[in-house]
Design a protein around this motif. Structure first.
Motif, PDB file in Angstrom:
ATOM      1  N   ALA A 136     102.495 124.161  33.652  1.00 47.72           N
ATOM      2  CA  ALA A 136     101.306 125.010  33.686  1.00 47.72           C
ATOM      3  C   ALA A 136     100.547 124.916  32.379  1.00 47.72           C
ATOM      4  N   SER A 137     101.279 124.856  31.273  1.00 45.70           N
ATOM      5  CA  SER A 137     100.566 124.824  29.998  1.00 45.70           C
ATOM      6  C   SER A 137      99.786 123.527  29.870  1.00 45.70           C
ATOM      7  N   ARG A 138     100.339 122.453  30.446  1.00 48.09           N
ATOM      8  CA  ARG A 138      99.599 121.189  30.387  1.00 48.09           C
ATOM      9  C   ARG A 138      98.323 121.276  31.232  1.00 48.09           C
ATOM     10  N   ILE A 139      98.445 121.917  32.402  1.00 49.62           N
ATOM     11  CA  ILE A 139      97.247 122.076  33.239  1.00 49.62           C
ATOM     12  C   ILE A 139      96.195 122.875  32.489  1.00 49.62           C
ATOM     13  N   ALA A 140      96.631 123.977  31.872  1.00 46.04           N
ATOM     14  CA  ALA A 140      95.682 124.834  31.157  1.00 46.04           C
ATOM     15  C   ALA A 140      95.054 124.074  29.994  1.00 46.04           C
ATOM     16  N   PHE A 141      95.880 123.303  29.302  1.00 48.27           N
ATOM     17  CA  PHE A 141      95.408 122.532  28.151  1.00 48.27           C
ATOM     18  C   PHE A 141      94.283 121.592  28.565  1.00 48.27           C
ATOM     19  N   GLU A 142      94.511 120.885  29.671  1.00 50.01           N
ATOM     20  CA  GLU A 142      93.490 119.936  30.121  1.00 50.01           C
ATOM     21  C   GLU A 142      92.261 120.652  30.650  1.00 50.01           C
ATOM     22  N   HIS A 143      92.507 121.774  31.310  1.00 44.26           N
ATOM     23  CA  HIS A 143      91.365 122.533  31.822  1.00 44.26           C
ATOM     24  C   HIS A 143      90.479 123.010  30.671  1.00 44.26           C
ATOM     25  N   LEU A 144      91.108 123.432  29.593  1.00 46.25           N
ATOM     26  CA  LEU A 144      90.344 123.878  28.426  1.00 46.25           C
ATOM     27  C   LEU A 144      89.430 122.766  27.940  1.00 46.25           C
ATOM     28  N   GLU A 145      90.014 121.576  27.869  1.00 51.00           N
ATOM     29  CA  GLU A 145      89.252 120.416  27.419  1.00 51.00           C
ATOM     30  C   GLU A 145      88.010 120.232  28.306  1.00 51.00           C
ATOM     31  N   ARG A 146      88.230 120.435  29.605  1.00 49.24           N
ATOM     32  CA  ARG A 146      87.149 120.185  30.558  1.00 49.24           C
ATOM     33  C   ARG A 146      86.024 121.212  30.413  1.00 49.24           C
ATOM     34  N   ILE A 147      86.369 122.471  30.228  1.00 48.45           N
ATOM     35  CA  ILE A 147      85.295 123.480  30.172  1.00 48.45           C
ATOM     36  C   ILE A 147      84.739 123.651  28.764  1.00 48.45           C
ATOM     37  N   SER A 148      85.288 122.929  27.805  1.00 43.63           N
ATOM     38  CA  SER A 148      84.779 123.106  26.438  1.00 43.63           C
ATOM     39  C   SER A 148      83.415 122.438  26.307  1.00 43.63           C
ATOM     40  N   GLN A 149      82.688 122.869  25.308  1.00 44.91           N
ATOM     41  CA  GLN A 149      81.376 122.280  25.080  1.00 44.91           C
ATOM     42  C   GLN A 149      81.286 121.774  23.658  1.00 44.91           C
ATOM     43  N   LYS A 150      80.531 120.713  23.498  1.00 47.26           N
ATOM     44  CA  LYS A 150      80.343 120.170  22.147  1.00 47.26           C
ATOM     45  C   LYS A 150      79.214 120.931  21.483  1.00 47.26           C
ATOM     46  N   PHE A 151      79.387 121.125  20.223  1.00 48.65           N
ATOM     47  CA  PHE A 151      78.379 121.856  19.491  1.00 48.65           C
ATOM     48  C   PHE A 151      77.832 120.962  18.408  1.00 48.65           C
ATOM     49  N   ASP A 152      76.535 120.760  18.415  1.00 50.01           N
ATOM     50  CA  ASP A 152      75.996 119.910  17.369  1.00 50.01           C
ATOM     51  C   ASP A 152      75.494 120.759  16.230  1.00 50.01           C
ATOM     52  N   PHE A 153      75.862 120.359  15.056  1.00 52.44           N
ATOM     53  CA  PHE A 153      75.317 121.066  13.898  1.00 52.44           C
ATOM     54  C   PHE A 153      75.171 120.066  12.777  1.00 52.44           C
ATOM     55  N   ASN A 154      74.313 120.371  11.860  1.00 52.82           N
ATOM     56  CA  ASN A 154      74.229 119.569  10.650  1.00 52.82           C
ATOM     57  C   ASN A 154      73.933 120.518   9.508  1.00 52.82           C
ATOM     58  N   LYS A 155      73.703 119.961   8.362  1.00 48.59           N
ATOM     59  CA  LYS A 155      73.566 120.824   7.180  1.00 48.59           C
ATOM     60  C   LYS A 155      72.410 121.806   7.304  1.00 48.59           C
ATOM     61  N   THR A 156      71.411 121.460   8.114  1.00 49.66           N
ATOM     62  CA  THR A 156      70.269 122.364   8.208  1.00 49.66           C
ATOM     63  C   THR A 156      70.421 123.348   9.361  1.00 49.66           C
ATOM     64  N   ASN A 157      71.063 122.900  10.432  1.00 47.65           N
ATOM     65  CA  ASN A 157      71.217 123.798  11.566  1.00 47.65           C
ATOM     66  C   ASN A 157      72.663 124.271  11.646  1.00 47.65           C
ATOM     67  N   VAL A 158      72.920 125.383  10.968  1.00 51.95           N
ATOM     68  CA  VAL A 158      74.301 125.841  10.907  1.00 51.95           C
ATOM     69  C   VAL A 158      74.516 127.040  11.817  1.00 51.95           C
ATOM     70  N   ASP A 159      73.514 127.339  12.627  1.00 50.96           N
ATOM     71  CA  ASP A 159      73.597 128.536  13.457  1.00 50.96           C
ATOM     72  C   ASP A 159      74.856 128.595  14.333  1.00 50.96           C
ATOM     73  N   PRO A 160      75.200 127.482  15.000  1.00 52.66           N
ATOM     74  CA  PRO A 160      76.408 127.529  15.831  1.00 52.66           C
ATOM     75  C   PRO A 160      77.653 127.898  15.025  1.00 52.66           C
ATOM     76  N   LEU A 161      77.733 127.368  13.820  1.00 50.32           N
ATOM     77  CA  LEU A 161      78.892 127.679  12.981  1.00 50.32           C
ATOM     78  C   LEU A 161      78.927 129.164  12.658  1.00 50.32           C
ATOM     79  N   VAL A 162      77.771 129.690  12.302  1.00 51.60           N
ATOM     80  CA  VAL A 162      77.702 131.115  11.930  1.00 51.60           C
ATOM     81  C   VAL A 162      78.092 131.979  13.121  1.00 51.60           C
ATOM     82  N   GLN A 163      77.604 131.608  14.306  1.00 49.45           N
ATOM     83  CA  GLN A 163      77.915 132.396  15.500  1.00 49.45           C
ATOM     84  C   GLN A 163      79.419 132.444  15.752  1.00 49.45           C
TER      85      GLN A 163
END
Ligand code: ADP
Ligand code: MG
Length: 535
Positions: A136-163
């Motif tokens: 079950a933990s392996r299923i959950a682990f992979e599911h997490l990977e699937r529903i995760s989202q990438k967050f783009d940030f750079n030195k000027t746009n740090v809003d996602p990090l702050v959030q």
């Protein structure tokens, strides 16, 4: 089993079965162990989430700690039971590896144990349960990977990090100024981060605190703040363009390492000795002056004579600076730590644009600010607060926020918090259970149920009916196919965590599930507890 409190108010656990017996076997052992683990989880359960309660812990010497951080609570509790110690260890591992999620991981492990107890009662063998949990933990682990989202940030746009840092801070006592603190944490991490290598050395961030002022006065200093002052009150308080000699040798005449004896039987001998000593001091100061140092930072102290001489020769000095601080100063100013006066050279001096002494309050409380350093990659977060407990808790909360920002730089995937990922994983694991023909499917279903413990605890901590709240959100997940629904802890009016900007790091969540499963598997596999009897 009972939870009792000792004379300092610290909770401890009494396990009745173990009072008479020194050996527990089979199901008895498993049940006793599960109970001990559950008891620890129950203590932390009320601390989970933005409306979680804080704990006040008193150490044997009377120091009071008020905290909301799972790892700290467990660390300070005097846990005697060996299984309970495993839970403490669990929280600590999460703290070492991720830095945040230390409460959640214990609550999760507690829920898994609770479910395991039910399965044991049905007669399922512990090994089958452990295997089912693993799947079950392996299923959950992979599911997490699937529903995760990438967050783009750079030195000027740090809003996602702050959030994301704000989500971490929102469950702490300091959530009143989470915005300020989150911004400080992100700026600090970015200042020391190597974005290319995706690496952050948190050692370069010094966290210093001083009682007084408001929490809002907490600031980020691009440089080093040392809780020391100039060694002589008449030395300058402000040095521009400082060239700093960083010394680990004392301003003292050398002492032979073996036993020695000096016979002084005449006035002349005493005079020569005195002159000799004075010459030593003079030479040392001259060495520093010769290479062009305008400030001396010394790991050791020096006596009044040296101090007077330094002041006289116009060479400001700071004494008794700790080793860690000395290293940070060396990194920040680009200088070298010099162990002998003979080795001083102009290249080994550190450089800082401004060194100033700042006083606080009405007492003679002063600190040294070393700013505009040659190397900007060492920063200090300087915390102000009403009392020592507040400052200590702010340090711990900031540590969580710094870790989260670091984790995001390492891996910029996020998942949504507020229990939404747990519900989503729970649904995925539940659905996968049917595919397994063996007895393990019961364990897999139980794992799904255990995942629900996190949103339930969150709901309970804000005063909702946990089962009711969970079923509302869960049905929303299934009906609307919306994996972002969680518990609306702050009563904002929507339970869409994407809209609420409640983020957590993917690796933090994955680690939680892996660690909790591992510990539970380990506990389940113990079927014999042998402890020393009557002593
Ligand atoms: P931990 O030590 O495990 O980080 P916390 O007390 O920080 O424990 O609580 C974290 C939990 O609270 C996470 O499940 C997170 O998703 C949730 N959480 C944090 N902020 C919010 C919020 N504003 N709304 C809903 N849930 C939140
Ligand atoms: Mg947290």
């Amino acid at each position: 089993m009972a939870l009792a409190f000792d004379e300092y108010g610290r909770p401890f656990i009494i396990i009745k079965e173990q009072e008479q017996k020194s050996r527990l076997r089979g199901l008895d052992a498993q049940k006793a162990n599960i109970n001990a683990g559950k008891a620890v989880a129950r203590i932390l359960r009320t601390s989970l989430g933005p409306k979680g309660m804080d704990k006040m812990l008193q150490s044997p010497d009377g120091d009071v700690t008020i905290t909301n951080d799972g790892a700290t609570i467990l660390e300070q509790m005097d846990v005697d039971n060996q299984i309970a110690k495993l839970m403490v260890e669990l929280s600590r591992s999460q703290d070492y590896e991720i830095g945040d999620g230390t409460t959640g991981v214990v609550v999760m492990a507690g829920a898994l144990l609770e479910q395991a107890e039910k399965l044991l009662e049905c007669g399922i063998h512990p090994i089958r349960i452990a295997e089912g949990y693993e799947m079950a933990s392996r299923i959950a682990f992979e599911h997490l990977e699937r529903i995760s989202q990438k967050f783009d940030f750079n030195k000027t746009n740090v809003d996602p990090l702050v959030q994301t840092c704000m989500t971490t801070l929102s469950s702490k006592i300091v959530n009143r100024c989470k915005q300020t603190l989150a911004e400080i944490a992100v700026k600090a991490v970015l200042a020391v981060a190597d974005l290319e290598r995706k690496d952050v050395n948190l050692d370069l961030i010094k966290v210093e605190g001083k009682v007084g002022g408001k929490l809002e006065d907490t600031e980020l200093i691009h440089g080093i703040v040392v809780d020391k002052d100039m060694s002589h009150p008449q030395m300058p308080k402000r040095i521009e363009d400082a060239k700093i000699a960083i010394l680990t040798c004392p301003f003292e005449p050398p002492k032979p390492k073996t036993k020695h004896k000096v016979d002084i039987d005449t006035v002349e001998k005493f005079q020569t000795l005195r002159q000799q000593e004075q010459k030593y001091f003079d030479d040392m100061v001259q060495k520093c002056k010769d290479v062009g140092a305008t400030l001396v930072i010394c790991q050791w102290g020096f006596d009044d004579e040296a101090n007077h001489l330094l002041m006289h020769r116009n060479l400001p000095a700071v004494r008794w600076v700790g080793g860690v601080e000395l290293e940070l100063i060396a990194i920040a100013t680009g200088g070298r730590i010099v162990p002998r006066f003979q080795e001083l050279t102009p290249e080994k001096l550190g450089r800082a644009g401004l060194v100033r002494e700042k006083s606080f309050g009405t007492t003679k409380d002063r600190m040294l600010y070393i700013e505009q350093c040659a190397n900007s990659r060492a920063v200090t977060i300087f915390i102000r607060g009403g009392n020592k407990m507040m400052i200590e808790e702010t340090k711990r909360s900031l540590h969580d926020a710094l870790c989260v920002a670091r984790n995001l730089i390492r891996n910029n995937s996020i998942v949504y918090g507020g229990g939404s990922v747990e519900i989503s994983c729970s649904i995925a694991v539940e659905a996968a259970a049917d595919r397994y023909p063996g007895v393990e499917q019961y364990a897999i279903r139980s794992f799904a149920e255990a995942l629900d413990a996190i949103p339930m605890a969150l709901a309970e901590n804000i005063g909702l009916q946990p089962i009711e709240a969970l079923s509302v959100v869960k049905s929303q997940h299934i009906k609307e196919k919306n994996p972002f629904c969680g518990i609306d802890c702050n009563d904002i009016g929507t339970n869409n965590m994407q809209e609420q900007n409640v983020f957590e790091t993917l690796i933090g969540k994955q680690q939680q599930i892996l660690l909790a499963t591992q510990v539970v598997k380990m506990i389940l596999k113990i079927d014999d507890v042998i402890s020393p009897s009557d002593y």
